[in-house]
Design a protein around this motif. Sequence first.
Motif, short mmCIF file in Angstrom:
data_model
loop_
_atom_site.label_atom_id
_atom_site.label_comp_id
_atom_site.label_asym_id
_atom_site.label_seq_id
_atom_site.Cartn_x
_atom_site.Cartn_y
_atom_site.Cartn_z
N GLU A 42 3.93 -19.76 -4.32
CA GLU A 42 3.56 -18.36 -4.08
C GLU A 42 2.40 -18.34 -3.10
N ILE A 43 2.59 -17.66 -2.00
CA ILE A 43 1.57 -17.55 -0.97
C ILE A 43 1.05 -16.11 -1.01
N PRO A 44 -0.22 -15.94 -1.40
CA PRO A 44 -0.74 -14.58 -1.53
C PRO A 44 -0.90 -13.90 -0.17
N LEU A 77 1.44 -11.14 5.05
CA LEU A 77 2.79 -11.31 4.53
C LEU A 77 2.78 -12.20 3.29
N PRO A 78 2.70 -11.59 2.10
CA PRO A 78 2.80 -12.42 0.89
C PRO A 78 4.24 -12.92 0.75
N GLN A 79 4.41 -14.14 0.26
CA GLN A 79 5.75 -14.72 0.13
C GLN A 79 5.84 -15.60 -1.11
N VAL A 80 7.05 -15.76 -1.59
CA VAL A 80 7.37 -16.80 -2.56
C VAL A 80 8.45 -17.63 -1.90
N VAL A 81 8.17 -18.89 -1.73
CA VAL A 81 9.09 -19.81 -1.05
C VAL A 81 9.57 -20.83 -2.05
#
Length: 81
Positions: A42-44, A77-81
């Motif tokens: 998870e990238i905040p 750009l928050p992301q879950v990779v």
Amino acid sequence: DEPSNAGYINFPHEWINGQEQGVATYRLKILTNKDLRSLAIEIPQLYSAYSLWVNGELLGKNGIVASSRRNTKPQWLPQVV
């Protein structure tokens, strides 16, 4: 192979290189149980530019990464990779 300037750093944090923001490459080695089938990172929401590579495959990207401030384009750009 370890880079000659490798070290440990608290992440995430803000850092300044002289009078300008700097660039860095972070490398993370994750050791897991072999029975584990999937993982996520998870990238905040960060105002930053990065490319996230996992085992040689580009899995996440935010903004435009460049070695100069002029060509770098950060993005939220928050992301879950």
